[in-house]
Design a protein around this motif. Structure first.
Motif, short mmCIF file in Angstrom:
data_model
loop_
_atom_site.label_atom_id
_atom_site.label_comp_id
_atom_site.label_asym_id
_atom_site.label_seq_id
_atom_site.Cartn_x
_atom_site.Cartn_y
_atom_site.Cartn_z
N ALA A 285 31.79 40.44 -22.39
CA ALA A 285 33.08 40.09 -21.78
C ALA A 285 33.72 41.32 -21.13
N ARG A 286 33.63 42.47 -21.80
CA ARG A 286 34.17 43.71 -21.20
C ARG A 286 33.39 44.09 -19.95
N ALA A 287 32.06 43.95 -19.99
CA ALA A 287 31.24 44.27 -18.81
C ALA A 287 31.59 43.37 -17.63
N TYR A 288 32.01 42.15 -17.93
CA TYR A 288 32.42 41.21 -16.88
C TYR A 288 33.91 41.35 -16.54
N GLY A 289 34.60 42.28 -17.19
CA GLY A 289 36.00 42.56 -16.86
C GLY A 289 36.95 41.45 -17.21
N ILE A 290 36.67 40.71 -18.28
CA ILE A 290 37.50 39.54 -18.59
C ILE A 290 38.15 39.64 -19.98
N THR A 291 38.38 40.85 -20.45
CA THR A 291 39.14 41.02 -21.68
C THR A 291 40.51 41.59 -21.31
N ALA A 292 41.47 41.31 -22.16
CA ALA A 292 42.82 41.82 -21.94
C ALA A 292 43.40 42.23 -23.29
N PRO A 293 44.09 43.36 -23.34
CA PRO A 293 44.69 43.80 -24.59
C PRO A 293 45.63 42.73 -25.16
N GLY A 294 45.47 42.46 -26.44
CA GLY A 294 46.33 41.49 -27.11
C GLY A 294 45.93 40.04 -26.89
N ILE A 295 45.10 39.79 -25.88
CA ILE A 295 44.67 38.43 -25.57
C ILE A 295 43.22 38.22 -25.99
N GLY A 296 42.40 39.24 -25.78
CA GLY A 296 40.97 39.11 -26.03
C GLY A 296 40.28 38.60 -24.78
N LEU A 297 39.32 37.74 -24.98
CA LEU A 297 38.52 37.20 -23.88
C LEU A 297 39.33 36.20 -23.07
N ARG A 298 39.30 36.36 -21.76
CA ARG A 298 39.97 35.39 -20.87
C ARG A 298 38.99 34.29 -20.50
N ARG A 299 39.47 33.07 -20.52
CA ARG A 299 38.63 31.93 -20.12
C ARG A 299 38.19 32.17 -18.67
N SER B 14 16.88 30.16 -10.97
CA SER B 14 17.72 28.95 -10.92
C SER B 14 19.18 29.36 -10.99
N PRO B 15 20.07 28.55 -10.42
CA PRO B 15 21.49 28.85 -10.56
C PRO B 15 21.91 28.76 -12.03
N LEU B 16 22.95 29.49 -12.37
CA LEU B 16 23.44 29.54 -13.74
C LEU B 16 24.96 29.56 -13.75
N VAL B 17 25.53 28.78 -14.66
CA VAL B 17 26.97 28.76 -14.88
C VAL B 17 27.23 29.50 -16.19
N LEU B 18 27.99 30.58 -16.13
CA LEU B 18 28.41 31.30 -17.33
C LEU B 18 29.86 30.92 -17.61
N ALA B 19 30.07 30.22 -18.72
CA ALA B 19 31.41 29.76 -19.09
C ALA B 19 31.87 30.55 -20.31
N PHE B 20 32.69 31.55 -20.07
CA PHE B 20 33.27 32.34 -21.16
C PHE B 20 34.48 31.59 -21.70
N TYR B 21 34.54 31.42 -23.02
CA TYR B 21 35.65 30.68 -23.63
C TYR B 21 36.14 31.43 -24.87
N PRO B 22 37.44 31.35 -25.16
CA PRO B 22 38.02 32.14 -26.25
C PRO B 22 37.56 31.78 -27.66
N GLY B 23 37.38 30.48 -27.97
CA GLY B 23 37.06 30.20 -29.37
C GLY B 23 36.48 28.83 -29.63
N ASP B 24 35.56 28.79 -30.59
CA ASP B 24 34.96 27.52 -31.01
C ASP B 24 36.01 26.60 -31.61
N ASP B 25 35.87 25.32 -31.27
CA ASP B 25 36.65 24.24 -31.87
C ASP B 25 38.17 24.40 -31.73
N THR B 26 38.59 25.05 -30.65
CA THR B 26 40.01 25.10 -30.31
C THR B 26 40.26 24.03 -29.24
#
Length: 166
Positions: free
Chosen positions: A108-122, A39-51
């Motif tokens: 997140a690193r395996a998906y290439g979506i981290t940045a120094p000083g920022i962390g996980l990119r939305r 089935s199709p899947l949406v992976l939504a990476f987000y920086p933080g809970d309840d922000t």
């Protein structure tokens, strides 16, 4: 540092602990990308809970879960917080989509979506039934998010597309 997978390439495999609220019950289990195939899947990476922005993003996806389901797609939210944080967030906001814990941000690193000083990119990745990335969006600053209408349009195109020859 890894780069985000390009459309047309396989999504990096992972197994993460996660939870999904079903009424008052928080079901905790492992989520494996391999188990989502078919089935199709949406992976939504987000920086933080309840922000602020993350809450708006996940609440909007949660409100439209039936629209995703009509296209046969599931939506998984992924961030670095632990399952207790995810459960508090899900209960406070009434979220019924699975929230996965990427503590240490290895996925997140395996998906290439981290940045120094920022962390996980939305970021959002749309995967087809075979686990191939078909569409992606990686935010530079993460102050906005991809709206449900955009994701539904892209998913509909994916679902309606003829199968690629093997």
């Amino acid at each position: 540092m890894a780069k985000p997978p390009e459309p047309g390439t396989s999504a990096p495999e992972f197994t993460l602990p996660g939870l999904r609220l079903d009424g008052d019950t928080a079901e905790r289990r492992e989520y494996r990308l391999a188990d989502a195939k078919g089935s199709p899947l949406v992976l939504a990476f987000y920086p933080g809970d309840d922000t602020l922005v993350c809450t708006r993003q996940l609440c909007s996806y949660n409100t439209d879960l039936d629209r995703f389901a009509e296209l046969g797609a599931a939506v998984w939210g992924i961030s670095g917080q632990d399952l207790d944080s995810h459960e508090r967030f899900a209960r406070k906001r009434g979220l019924g989509l699975p929230l996965l814990s990427d503590a240490g941000e290895a996925v997140a690193r395996a998906y290439g979506i981290t940045a120094p000083g920022i962390g996980l990119r939305r970021s959002v990745f749309l995967l087809d039934a075979e686990g191939t990335v078909r569409w992606r969006h990686v935010a530079l600053a993460g102050l906005t998010f991809q709206r449900t209408d955009t994701l539904i349009r892209e998913l509909a195109a994916l679902v309606d597309a003829p199968a690629a020859p093997r």
